[in-house]
Design a protein around this motif. Structure first.
Motif, PDB file in Angstrom:
ATOM      1  N   LEU B 130       0.826  -1.213   0.000  1.00 10.64           N
ATOM      2  CA  LEU B 130       0.000   0.000   0.000  1.00 10.64           C
ATOM      3  C   LEU B 130       0.857   1.259   0.000  1.00 10.64           C
ATOM      4  O   LEU B 130       0.566   2.224  -0.711  1.00 10.64           O
ATOM      5  N   VAL B 131       1.924   1.231   0.787  1.00 13.49           N
ATOM      6  CA  VAL B 131       2.799   2.403   0.828  1.00 13.49           C
ATOM      7  C   VAL B 131       3.410   2.653  -0.551  1.00 13.49           C
ATOM      8  O   VAL B 131       3.442   3.790  -1.039  1.00 13.49           O
ATOM      9  N   ILE B 132       3.861   1.584  -1.185  1.00 11.16           N
ATOM     10  CA  ILE B 132       4.491   1.739  -2.491  1.00 11.16           C
ATOM     11  C   ILE B 132       3.488   2.212  -3.547  1.00 11.16           C
ATOM     12  O   ILE B 132       3.783   3.088  -4.366  1.00 11.16           O
ATOM     13  N   VAL B 133       2.306   1.636  -3.504  1.00  9.71           N
ATOM     14  CA  VAL B 133       1.259   2.041  -4.440  1.00  9.71           C
ATOM     15  C   VAL B 133       0.961   3.535  -4.275  1.00  9.71           C
ATOM     16  O   VAL B 133       0.816   4.284  -5.234  1.00  9.71           O
ATOM     17  N   TRP B 134       0.903   3.939  -3.041  1.00 13.49           N
ATOM     18  CA  TRP B 134       0.629   5.352  -2.768  1.00 13.49           C
ATOM     19  C   TRP B 134       1.753   6.242  -3.297  1.00 13.49           C
ATOM     20  O   TRP B 134       1.517   7.214  -4.014  1.00 13.49           O
ATOM     21  N   LEU B 135       3.013   5.847  -2.969  1.00 18.25           N
ATOM     22  CA  LEU B 135       4.158   6.633  -3.421  1.00 18.25           C
ATOM     23  C   LEU B 135       4.243   6.690  -4.945  1.00 18.25           C
ATOM     24  O   LEU B 135       4.410   7.766  -5.525  1.00 18.25           O
ATOM     25  N   LEU B 136       4.083   5.546  -5.585  1.00 17.48           N
ATOM     26  CA  LEU B 136       4.137   5.494  -7.048  1.00 17.48           C
ATOM     27  C   LEU B 136       3.091   6.421  -7.654  1.00 17.48           C
ATOM     28  O   LEU B 136       3.362   7.163  -8.595  1.00 17.48           O
ATOM     29  N   GLY B 137       1.905   6.355  -7.073  1.00 20.34           N
ATOM     30  CA  GLY B 137       0.808   7.193  -7.565  1.00 20.34           C
ATOM     31  C   GLY B 137       1.124   8.666  -7.425  1.00 20.34           C
ATOM     32  O   GLY B 137       0.866   9.473  -8.324  1.00 20.34           O
ATOM     33  N   GLU B 138       1.700   9.026  -6.282  1.00 24.12           N
ATOM     34  CA  GLU B 138       2.002  10.433  -6.029  1.00 24.12           C
ATOM     35  C   GLU B 138       3.156  10.924  -6.906  1.00 24.12           C
ATOM     36  O   GLU B 138       3.115  12.033  -7.431  1.00 24.12           O
TER      37      GLU B 138
END
Ligand SMILES: Nc1ncnc2c1ncn2[C@@H]1O[C@H](COP(=O)(O)OP(=O)(O)OP(=O)(O)O)[C@@H](O)[C@H]1O
Ligand SMILES: [Mg+2]
Lengths: 311, 265
Positions: B130-138
């Motif tokens: 989830l953290v990575i998905v969030w970072l990638l998205g941002e």
């Protein structure tokens, strides 16, 4: 709950059935505190099945069983907290190290970490594995694994130690190393319960034993008692050519208390083997070889069941 | 085991099992990482790579669409590694549980402990993912977590991991030989992964197939997670959560009973 006197383990008409097979067929025995008690019997006699019921690893089919004053059906965890178990097949945790096997096992008994650490160190010394403490389990030899399993069984300072064939499959040196550890435990007053199909092991280690065959107990006593009761003091073993043997026609009659015919030899049960051997020679029986030896539990077993212990 | 009290696991004892697994994984910590990279590679390869060629799915970028699906898949894969392969070998080959059962630990404690471990491990993967998905998205875009509801996708993922773990342990109690794994993976896990709503909406499927898909846990896992990460939550999520809780609990009870029969004879 805590028996101050009376047996530590008491079995009456204890029975274990697997479908149609009666693995243990109504046995009675008592194990007293501080004794080394043995189950001697051939493959399939029901030794492991008996041990597993005592260890609460296998439900009792019928009969009564009390272990340290408790009922395995309802108080299994409390009983297991006070037993040490060395199963027939090593089931060490192969994913962790030698030392971790003991530390983790202590945790299963809710032993506090500092106590566990101290006992682990002491026990690894006791079974001479201190130097291998960081080793994986797999590379250990059979004898080392067995010793580690014994150490693991001692981690909770058990009231009774159950050992199912502690030395089967080991070379003589490894067996002696294990016997030596078991003597030490005996001297410290431990109660040992062990199964074996080696009569020398039974004679060396057991104060008292039962002989099992086909799920039943056929005799009970100390090794010396049993030999005195069911055998003569000495045994004369004769090896003969087959044609000589076929043509004996009673030439050995009257020489021995009992004559046992085995596929490869004839055994004469007598008080004085050398004297009997002279008599056999005097009767002119041609011998391939002759041997005089003391009677063992093997002879007791043969007498009681009509077959040999190790086939 | 006769009375219910004897069947219930003890929390304290079950924690010893978790501790054991921590000790094991101290030696093979790389294995922990591998389970985490798998969904990440899918996300990068399919979500961002293939996603460039795929038009929006129901108004969502393809990355935002498959991220919750891959989160569910990651929970499933973790459950299969720990709940199926590892438990099978401890049960039938290494005889680890026979050793442990000679102590006051009971089958219920072992089962519950193994489940907890699988959930802990699954939760770690879910959190990292989830953290990575969030970072990638941002950072790279487009955003894949589209709503504050996404915070709840973490506890939801824990539930999904628990359900899949219970099911994996349950299925394992039916396996008799190593080859049986191929059947479970080939006919159970792979189809769920491909058709359970991870990569495309299940209403793309013919009616008959959709019916089957809607019975399997993967579908409900995705349908629980996707509304949370995309902010399209409605009342239907309660039904999916209930499905996960009920089937997970049932699988756990069945697993415990069957393990008892295998281990205590
Ligand atoms: N789990 C089981 N299922 C079915 N039958 C079993 C099972 N365990 C043991 N038996 C049978 O019960 C009988 C007694 O077996 P047991 O293992 O108790 O003998 P044993 O004296 O320990 O023999 P060994 O010296 O070979 O270890 C045998 O006939 C065996 O086949
Ligand atoms: Mg045996």
């Amino acid at each position: 709950m805590e028996p101050t006197d009376g047996p530590l383990i008491r079995a009456r008409n204890l029975t274990k059935r697997f479908d149609a097979v009666a693995a243990v067929d109504g046995v009675d025995f008592d194990v007293w505190p501080g004794e080394a008690f043995g189950f001697l019997g051939p493959n399939g006699a029901g030794k492991t099945s008996t041990m597993r019921m005592i260890a609460c690893a296998s439900p009792v089919t019928a009969g009564e069983l009390t272990v340290i004053g408790m009922d395995p059906r309802t108080e299994a965890s409390a009983i297991k907290a006070r037993l040490g178990v060395v199963p027939q097949q090593d089931n060490l945790d192969v994913e962790i190290t030698v030392e971790e096997n003991l530390l983790m096992y202590a945790r299963y008994f809710d032993i506090p970490r500092n106590v566990a650490a101290r006992r682990t160190k002491e026990l690894l010394e006791f079974v001479q594995l201190g130097e291998r403490r960081r080793s994986e389990v797999e590379p250990l030899s059979g004898g080392m694994k067995r010793r580690l399993t014994i150490a693991r069984a001692l981690i909770n300072e058990p009231d009774v130690i159950l050992l199912d064939e502690p030395t089967t499959g080991l070379d003589p040196q490894a067996r002696h190393a294990i016997w030596d550890r078991l003597y030490r435990l005996k001297r410290r007053g431990a109660t040992l319960l062990l199964t074996t199909h080696y009569m020398d092991e039974a004679e060396q280690l057991c104060d008292r034993l039962v002989i099992m065959d086909k799920g039943r107990i056929v005799a009970e006593g100390s090794p010396r008692d049993l030999i005195a009761r069911y055998s003569t003091r000495e045994v004369l073993e004769l090896r003969l050519h087959d044609d000589v043997r076929a043509g004996l026609h009673g030439q050995l009659d009257g020489l021995a208390e009992r004559v046992q015919e085995l596929p490869d030899r004839v055994q004469l049960y007598v008080a004085d083997g050398e004297r009997t051997l002279e008599q056999v020679r005097a009767r002119g029986v041609p011998l391939v070889s002759a041997l005089v030896r003391r009677a063992t539990l093997e002879d007791v077993f043969l007498r009681l069941t009509g077959h040999t212990l190790v086939d | 085991m006769t009375s219910l009290a004897l069947m219930l696991p003890s929390l304290r004892r079950s924690h010893h099992m978790v501790e054991r697994n921590l000790v094991v994984y101290r030696h093979v910590w790389m294995v922990i990482f591998s389970g985490f990279f798998e969904p990440l590679f899918y996300l990068l390869g399919i979500g961002l790579g293939l996603g460039g060629l795929v038009p929006d799915v129901g108004g969502l970028s393809y990355g935002a669409f498959i991220a919750p699906g891959l989160l569910a898949a990651s929970c499933m894969n973790g459950a299969i590694t720990d709940g199926m392969f590892n438990i099978y070998f401890k049960l039938h080959h290494q005889k680890t549980y026979d050793g442990i059962l000679a102590t006051p630990m009971r089958v219920a404690d072992i089962t519950f402990g193994e489940m907890q471990w699988a959930v802990v491990r699954g939760s770690l993967y879910a959190a990292a993912f989830l953290v990575i998905v969030w970072l990638l998205g941002e950072v790279v875009g487009p955003p894949m977590l589209l709503s504050p509801w996404a915070v709840l996708s973490f506890p939801a993922a824990v539930l999904v991991a628990a359900t899949f773990s219970a099911m994996a342990v349950c299925v394992t109690t039916f396996l008799r030989k190593v080859q049986d794994f191929d059947i479970v993976i080939g006919l159970g896990v792979m189809p769920m992964f491909l058709f359970g709503g991870t990569f495309f909406p299940v209403d793309q499927l013919p009616d008959a197939v959709r019916w089957v898909v809607q019975v399997v846990p993967m579908y409900h896992a995705v349908e629980t997670l996707r509304p949370l990460t995309t902010g399209t939550v409605d009342g239907s999520i309660a039904g999916h959560v209930a499905y996960l809780v009920l089937t997970g609990t049932a699988a756990f009870v069945v697993a415990m009973r069957r393990l008892e029969r295998t281990l205590v004879k």
